[in-house]
Design a protein around this motif. Structure first.
Motif, PDB file in Angstrom:
ATOM      1  N   GLU A 114       0.816  -1.216   0.000  1.00  0.00           N
ATOM      2  CA  GLU A 114       0.000   0.000   0.000  1.00  0.00           C
ATOM      3  C   GLU A 114       0.849   1.266   0.000  1.00  0.00           C
ATOM      4  O   GLU A 114       0.570   2.208  -0.749  1.00  0.00           O
ATOM      5  CB  GLU A 114      -0.952   0.003   1.204  1.00  0.00           C
ATOM      6  CG  GLU A 114      -1.873   1.209   1.215  1.00  0.00           C
ATOM      7  CD  GLU A 114      -2.864   1.195   2.372  1.00  0.00           C
ATOM      8  OE1 GLU A 114      -3.698   2.118   2.419  1.00  0.00           O
ATOM      9  OE2 GLU A 114      -2.821   0.277   3.222  1.00  0.00           O
ATOM     10  N   ASN A 115       1.900   1.305   0.803  1.00  0.00           N
ATOM     11  CA  ASN A 115       2.742   2.513   0.859  1.00  0.00           C
ATOM     12  C   ASN A 115       3.424   2.813  -0.464  1.00  0.00           C
ATOM     13  O   ASN A 115       3.608   3.977  -0.825  1.00  0.00           O
ATOM     14  CB  ASN A 115       3.774   2.417   1.982  1.00  0.00           C
ATOM     15  CG  ASN A 115       3.143   2.642   3.337  1.00  0.00           C
ATOM     16  OD1 ASN A 115       2.107   3.297   3.453  1.00  0.00           O
ATOM     17  ND2 ASN A 115       3.739   2.078   4.369  1.00  0.00           N
ATOM     18  N   LEU A 118       0.775   4.572  -2.416  1.00  0.00           N
ATOM     19  CA  LEU A 118       0.535   5.901  -1.838  1.00  0.00           C
ATOM     20  C   LEU A 118       1.601   6.887  -2.319  1.00  0.00           C
ATOM     21  O   LEU A 118       1.289   8.023  -2.675  1.00  0.00           O
ATOM     22  CB  LEU A 118       0.522   5.841  -0.303  1.00  0.00           C
ATOM     23  CG  LEU A 118      -0.690   5.154   0.323  1.00  0.00           C
ATOM     24  CD1 LEU A 118      -0.454   4.955   1.825  1.00  0.00           C
ATOM     25  CD2 LEU A 118      -1.971   5.943   0.073  1.00  0.00           C
ATOM     26  N   LYS A 119       2.855   6.447  -2.369  1.00  0.00           N
ATOM     27  CA  LYS A 119       3.959   7.304  -2.842  1.00  0.00           C
ATOM     28  C   LYS A 119       3.799   7.684  -4.308  1.00  0.00           C
ATOM     29  O   LYS A 119       4.307   8.710  -4.745  1.00  0.00           O
ATOM     30  CB  LYS A 119       5.308   6.600  -2.640  1.00  0.00           C
ATOM     31  CG  LYS A 119       5.727   6.512  -1.199  1.00  0.00           C
ATOM     32  CD  LYS A 119       7.031   5.743  -1.071  1.00  0.00           C
ATOM     33  CE  LYS A 119       7.317   5.418   0.372  1.00  0.00           C
ATOM     34  NZ  LYS A 119       8.392   4.439   0.521  1.00  0.00           N
ATOM     35  N   ARG A 124      -6.385   5.312  -0.934  1.00  0.00           N
ATOM     36  CA  ARG A 124      -7.177   4.154  -0.529  1.00  0.00           C
ATOM     37  C   ARG A 124      -8.640   4.440  -0.825  1.00  0.00           C
ATOM     38  O   ARG A 124      -9.126   5.537  -0.600  1.00  0.00           O
ATOM     39  CB  ARG A 124      -6.960   3.897   0.949  1.00  0.00           C
ATOM     40  CG  ARG A 124      -7.642   2.644   1.441  1.00  0.00           C
ATOM     41  CD  ARG A 124      -7.460   2.510   2.924  1.00  0.00           C
ATOM     42  NE  ARG A 124      -6.496   1.467   3.204  1.00  0.00           N
ATOM     43  CZ  ARG A 124      -6.524   0.734   4.314  1.00  0.00           C
ATOM     44  NH1 ARG A 124      -7.403   0.974   5.249  1.00  0.00           N
ATOM     45  NH2 ARG A 124      -5.640  -0.217   4.497  1.00  0.00           N
TER      46      ARG A 124
END
Length: 144
Positions: A114-115, A118-119, A124
């Motif tokens: 997920e990170n 996100l970057k 989400r």
């Protein structure tokens, strides 16, 4: 691994099947122990695929863009992770979606990744759910 001469190929399943399957098999079936029958589907034939090749020509990463602007099957071989290959594949698939006029792209990220998304500007879009025994989260990227 030298990523200086990384080559990214965008093509159809017929052109990239052998290399994409090898990467997906190594990552999903062997490493993550996902049953092989869950890994292969009829959608591959309708997708735009990306395969990254290292300086020696070895396929090291892959991903696909479905007709509904969903990105999936993102995989990078263990020895090639952390070098930005996944980000290059993701951005190339996003560009394909943008070029065909999609307003956004979606994906189901493994919670452990997920990170990474996100970057890359994803947000989400929903609660955790399980797919193939692995926690996932739906994510979306809106083109400006």
């Amino acid at each position: 691994m030298n990523t200086e001469n990384l080559r990214l190929v965008i093509a159809d399943w017929a052109s990239l099947q052998k290399d994409a399957q090898a990467i997906r098999y190594a990552v999903f079936v062997i490493e993550q122990k996902i049953p092989a029958e869950l890994e292969w589907d009829a959608a591959d034939a309708q997708c735009v695929h990306a395969v990254a090749y290292d300086g020696s020509g070895k396929p090291v990463g892959t991903g696909r863009l479905l007709p509904d602007a969903h990105i999936g099957r993102m995989a990078v071989l263990a020895e090639a992770r952390g070098l930005g290959i996944g980000a290059q594949i993701l951005r190339a698939l996003m560009e394909q979606a943008k070029a065909r006029g999609e307003p956004s792209v979606r994906l189901n990220a493994q919670q452990s990744a997920e990170n990474f998304y996100l970057k890359e500007g994803y947000v989400r879009d929903g609660e955790l759910f399980e797919e193939a025994g692995i926690p996932h989260v739906s994510m979306v990227y809106l083109f400006a």
